[in-house]
Structures are given as C-alpha cells and as structure tokens.
Design a protein around this motif. Sequence first.
Motif, PDB file in Angstrom:
ATOM      1  N   ILE A 130       0.936  -0.931  -0.005  1.00  0.00           N
ATOM      2  CA  ILE A 130      -0.111  -0.372  -0.232  1.00  0.00           C
ATOM      3  C   ILE A 130       0.963   0.820   0.207  1.00  0.00           C
ATOM      4  O   ILE A 130       0.177   2.574  -0.225  1.00  0.00           O
ATOM      5  CB  ILE A 130      -0.949   0.769   1.056  1.00  0.00           C
ATOM      6  CG1 ILE A 130      -0.290   0.284   2.463  1.00  0.00           C
ATOM      7  CG2 ILE A 130      -2.252  -1.605   1.417  1.00  0.00           C
ATOM      8  CD1 ILE A 130      -1.291   0.851   3.763  1.00  0.00           C
ATOM      9  N   GLN A 131       2.432   1.201   0.225  1.00  0.00           N
ATOM     10  CA  GLN A 131       2.589   2.399  -0.598  1.00  0.00           C
ATOM     11  C   GLN A 131       3.245   2.997  -1.249  1.00  0.00           C
ATOM     12  O   GLN A 131       2.626   2.432  -2.212  1.00  0.00           O
ATOM     13  CB  GLN A 131       4.334   1.921   0.311  1.00  0.00           C
ATOM     14  CG  GLN A 131       4.600   1.239   0.988  1.00  0.00           C
ATOM     15  CD  GLN A 131       6.092   1.238   1.928  1.00  0.00           C
ATOM     16  OE1 GLN A 131       6.811   1.659   0.429  1.00  0.00           O
ATOM     17  NE2 GLN A 131       6.440   0.797   3.127  1.00  0.00           N
ATOM     18  N   ASN A 132       3.010   4.292  -1.380  1.00  0.00           N
ATOM     19  CA  ASN A 132       2.123   5.419  -2.280  1.00  0.00           C
ATOM     20  C   ASN A 132       1.052   5.513  -3.567  1.00  0.00           C
ATOM     21  O   ASN A 132       1.112   5.613  -4.090  1.00  0.00           O
ATOM     22  CB  ASN A 132       3.274   4.984  -3.510  1.00  0.00           C
ATOM     23  CG  ASN A 132       4.902   5.022  -2.984  1.00  0.00           C
ATOM     24  OD1 ASN A 132       5.520   6.068  -2.551  1.00  0.00           O
ATOM     25  ND2 ASN A 132       6.159   4.416  -2.961  1.00  0.00           N
ATOM     26  N   THR A 133       0.259   4.253  -2.363  1.00  0.00           N
ATOM     27  CA  THR A 133      -1.271   4.286  -3.426  1.00  0.00           C
ATOM     28  C   THR A 133      -1.580   5.335  -2.652  1.00  0.00           C
ATOM     29  O   THR A 133      -2.006   5.556  -1.646  1.00  0.00           O
ATOM     30  CB  THR A 133      -1.666   3.031  -3.074  1.00  0.00           C
ATOM     31  OG1 THR A 133      -1.432   3.106  -1.611  1.00  0.00           O
ATOM     32  CG2 THR A 133      -0.904   1.544  -3.119  1.00  0.00           C
ATOM     33  N   LYS A 134      -3.334   5.669  -2.780  1.00  0.00           N
ATOM     34  CA  LYS A 134      -3.314   6.744  -2.808  1.00  0.00           C
ATOM     35  C   LYS A 134      -5.038   6.052  -2.141  1.00  0.00           C
ATOM     36  O   LYS A 134      -5.400   5.307  -2.519  1.00  0.00           O
ATOM     37  CB  LYS A 134      -4.365   7.498  -3.674  1.00  0.00           C
ATOM     38  CG  LYS A 134      -3.337   8.550  -4.767  1.00  0.00           C
ATOM     39  CD  LYS A 134      -3.950   8.794  -5.646  1.00  0.00           C
ATOM     40  CE  LYS A 134      -3.469  10.124  -6.163  1.00  0.00           C
ATOM     41  NZ  LYS A 134      -2.190  10.597  -5.859  1.00  0.00           N
ATOM     42  N   VAL A 135      -4.910   6.809  -0.893  1.00  0.00           N
ATOM     43  CA  VAL A 135      -6.180   5.929   0.240  1.00  0.00           C
ATOM     44  C   VAL A 135      -7.397   6.977   0.405  1.00  0.00           C
ATOM     45  O   VAL A 135      -7.049   8.266   0.519  1.00  0.00           O
ATOM     46  CB  VAL A 135      -5.466   4.718   1.142  1.00  0.00           C
ATOM     47  CG1 VAL A 135      -5.139   4.136   0.514  1.00  0.00           C
ATOM     48  CG2 VAL A 135      -5.408   6.463   2.408  1.00  0.00           C
ATOM     49  N   GLU A 136      -8.690   6.940   1.151  1.00  0.00           N
ATOM     50  CA  GLU A 136      -9.494   8.010   1.603  1.00  0.00           C
ATOM     51  C   GLU A 136      -8.820   7.788   3.364  1.00  0.00           C
ATOM     52  O   GLU A 136      -8.685   7.053   3.897  1.00  0.00           O
ATOM     53  CB  GLU A 136     -10.872   8.019   1.586  1.00  0.00           C
ATOM     54  CG  GLU A 136     -11.269   7.728  -0.178  1.00  0.00           C
ATOM     55  CD  GLU A 136     -11.312   9.259  -0.661  1.00  0.00           C
ATOM     56  OE1 GLU A 136     -11.613  10.224  -0.167  1.00  0.00           O
ATOM     57  OE2 GLU A 136     -10.694   9.383  -1.719  1.00  0.00           O
ATOM     58  N   VAL A 137      -8.803   9.112   3.973  1.00  0.00           N
ATOM     59  CA  VAL A 137      -8.557   8.591   5.293  1.00  0.00           C
ATOM     60  C   VAL A 137      -9.727   9.977   5.464  1.00  0.00           C
ATOM     61  O   VAL A 137     -10.403  10.865   4.934  1.00  0.00           O
ATOM     62  CB  VAL A 137      -7.322   9.571   6.221  1.00  0.00           C
ATOM     63  CG1 VAL A 137      -6.176   8.375   5.678  1.00  0.00           C
ATOM     64  CG2 VAL A 137      -7.257  10.353   5.636  1.00  0.00           C
ATOM     65  N   GLN A 138     -10.854   9.405   7.176  1.00  0.00           N
ATOM     66  CA  GLN A 138     -11.658   9.879   7.267  1.00  0.00           C
ATOM     67  C   GLN A 138     -11.280  11.381   8.583  1.00  0.00           C
ATOM     68  O   GLN A 138     -11.252  10.878   9.335  1.00  0.00           O
ATOM     69  CB  GLN A 138     -12.364   8.911   8.075  1.00  0.00           C
ATOM     70  CG  GLN A 138     -14.613   9.542   8.813  1.00  0.00           C
ATOM     71  CD  GLN A 138     -14.954   9.676   7.490  1.00  0.00           C
ATOM     72  OE1 GLN A 138     -15.215   9.505   6.240  1.00  0.00           O
ATOM     73  NE2 GLN A 138     -16.206   9.817   7.865  1.00  0.00           N
ATOM     74  N   ARG A 139     -11.077  12.436   8.377  1.00  0.00           N
ATOM     75  CA  ARG A 139     -10.873  13.233   9.336  1.00  0.00           C
ATOM     76  C   ARG A 139     -11.842  13.913  10.333  1.00  0.00           C
ATOM     77  O   ARG A 139     -13.757  13.868   9.829  1.00  0.00           O
ATOM     78  CB  ARG A 139     -10.129  15.126   9.133  1.00  0.00           C
ATOM     79  CG  ARG A 139      -9.423  13.962   7.600  1.00  0.00           C
ATOM     80  CD  ARG A 139      -8.560  14.510   7.443  1.00  0.00           C
ATOM     81  NE  ARG A 139      -8.051  16.267   7.881  1.00  0.00           N
ATOM     82  CZ  ARG A 139      -7.248  17.078   7.725  1.00  0.00           C
ATOM     83  NH1 ARG A 139      -7.435  17.852   6.857  1.00  0.00           N
ATOM     84  NH2 ARG A 139      -7.336  18.377   9.354  1.00  0.00           N
ATOM     85  N   TYR A 140     -12.277  14.682  11.283  1.00  0.00           N
ATOM     86  CA  TYR A 140     -13.341  15.028  12.222  1.00  0.00           C
ATOM     87  C   TYR A 140     -11.839  16.009  13.566  1.00  0.00           C
ATOM     88  O   TYR A 140     -11.463  15.714  14.541  1.00  0.00           O
ATOM     89  CB  TYR A 140     -14.051  14.015  13.613  1.00  0.00           C
ATOM     90  CG  TYR A 140     -14.114  13.220  12.919  1.00  0.00           C
ATOM     91  CD1 TYR A 140     -16.242  13.171  12.588  1.00  0.00           C
ATOM     92  CD2 TYR A 140     -14.400  12.042  11.990  1.00  0.00           C
ATOM     93  CE1 TYR A 140     -17.170  12.452  12.251  1.00  0.00           C
ATOM     94  CE2 TYR A 140     -15.057  10.448  11.607  1.00  0.00           C
ATOM     95  CZ  TYR A 140     -16.753  11.515  11.309  1.00  0.00           C
ATOM     96  OH  TYR A 140     -17.857  10.084  10.902  1.00  0.00           O
ATOM     97  N   ASN A 141     -11.766  16.801  12.729  1.00  0.00           N
ATOM     98  CA  ASN A 141     -11.053  17.864  13.826  1.00  0.00           C
ATOM     99  C   ASN A 141     -11.465  19.735  13.309  1.00  0.00           C
ATOM    100  O   ASN A 141     -11.390  19.069  12.424  1.00  0.00           O
ATOM    101  CB  ASN A 141      -9.985  17.536  13.063  1.00  0.00           C
ATOM    102  CG  ASN A 141      -9.403  17.520  12.169  1.00  0.00           C
ATOM    103  OD1 ASN A 141      -9.937  16.908  10.894  1.00  0.00           O
ATOM    104  ND2 ASN A 141      -8.040  18.751  12.140  1.00  0.00           N
ATOM    105  N   SER A 142     -11.099  19.780  14.535  1.00  0.00           N
ATOM    106  CA  SER A 142     -10.874  21.315  14.591  1.00  0.00           C
ATOM    107  C   SER A 142     -10.089  22.275  14.685  1.00  0.00           C
ATOM    108  O   SER A 142      -9.092  23.443  13.677  1.00  0.00           O
ATOM    109  CB  SER A 142     -12.387  22.509  15.445  1.00  0.00           C
ATOM    110  OG  SER A 142     -12.212  22.012  16.672  1.00  0.00           O
ATOM    111  N   LEU A 143      -9.025  21.190  15.053  1.00  0.00           N
ATOM    112  CA  LEU A 143      -7.858  21.889  16.057  1.00  0.00           C
ATOM    113  C   LEU A 143      -6.647  20.982  15.188  1.00  0.00           C
ATOM    114  O   LEU A 143      -7.335  19.915  14.104  1.00  0.00           O
ATOM    115  CB  LEU A 143      -7.406  21.742  16.478  1.00  0.00           C
ATOM    116  CG  LEU A 143      -8.161  22.315  18.185  1.00  0.00           C
ATOM    117  CD1 LEU A 143      -7.766  22.272  19.161  1.00  0.00           C
ATOM    118  CD2 LEU A 143      -7.795  23.621  17.661  1.00  0.00           C
TER     119      LEU A 143
END
Length: 209
Positions: free
Chosen positions: A126-139
């Motif tokens: 999976i190195q150098n592959t594009k993935v989706e990550v889920q974010r929940y943050n204001s800081l």
Amino acid sequence: MRICIVDFNDSFTWNIFSILKEMDSTLEVDVIHWRDIEVNSKKFDDEYGVVIFGPGPGHPDEYKHLSEMIKIMLKNKNIYVMGICLGHQLIGKSLGYEIMTSKSLVHGQSEQITIPAWRGVFSKEIQNTKVEVQRYNSLSVKNSTNLKPDIDTLVRRGEILMMRFKNGVSYQFHPESVGTTCPQSFFKEALEFLYNRRDEHSTESYRSI
C-alpha cells in the motif's frame, strides 16, 4: 504484554478497540479513562507494549498533566506510542509543535492521501497508493521545519496530518473509521511491535501480521 487505549470520552474509542480485536482476537486490550491514568510510565512499561491516545473533545492544553508522561513514553523504547486525532495533537504538543485552528474544519468528511513509503509502518503493497481517510477535527498540529529532524511527517495545508517518530506514529484522521480505506493497515506496526515484545518475554511463538 497488553494494549492500553486512553479514552477521552469519545465513542470512537470503542471502534479502535473493535478493530484491534478484529485483527487479533487474542489481544488483551484495556480501555482506561484519561482521568485514571497515573502519571508514571513505569506501570506502563511493565504492563503495556502499546499505548494509544485516542480521539476526544477539547484542546490538548486541557490535558496538561499527561504531557510529561507522554514525553517520557516517547523516549521509552519498550513502549509503542500511537495517537489519533486529539491523541495526535497531544503527542505533537509534547514534541514541541504548535497546535492551531485547522485551515479546513472537517467533521465526518474523507480526504484522499498518498500512503508514504515509511518502512515498517506500512506494507509495501500500500505504500505510495492513494487512499481515503476520515477526518473529524477543528484543531491541528502546525508544521514546522525547525523542530525534530528525526520525525517523518505528511503535511497538508501547513498541518501535520500524519507523523512518525522513533517509537510510534500518530494520525490527525481516524484510521478506525468506516470512511478510511484499509483501516487495519494503520495499526500494523503497533501490533508487530507488540508481538516482538511478547516474544522477548515468552517462549511461545506469536504470529506476525
């Protein structure tokens, strides 16, 4: 050798617990509320191979009593330290980085990233592959070129989205979320570290993921 998840009153804590048990049902995982954490790394050195500082509300400055403990842990080669969201910010703060209001406030949204070629953290597949990550943050943790040259970072818009240090890794996003691609990959190194520590303390053979 067990895993400790530090709970900051966040329901995602149990998602982390669940994904670890999915990866290996034999894992011993303790969830401890942040108010019950003793500011003493000796206990953790004796009992835990991996400590995960989970997500939660508020600013890292609201948990100042954990700062010295995290600094000690980051120097302890016998403990793998991991941070997620708030935990990422706590670790960043302990390393001397500045916490800032995020330039892109996101809650429950996915962002595409390219997995860095960090040896040991991510498998070659999976190195150098594009993935989706889920974010929940204001800081977020503000990037700085003047600090910690021995730390690897993945930076977006001047913010550290992912950080690798000597004995661990931290993420501004939620690897345990259903919105993150291949979530187990983000916990790979932590479990391998734990298996190696178990091998040092036992003659029993443990399978490496």
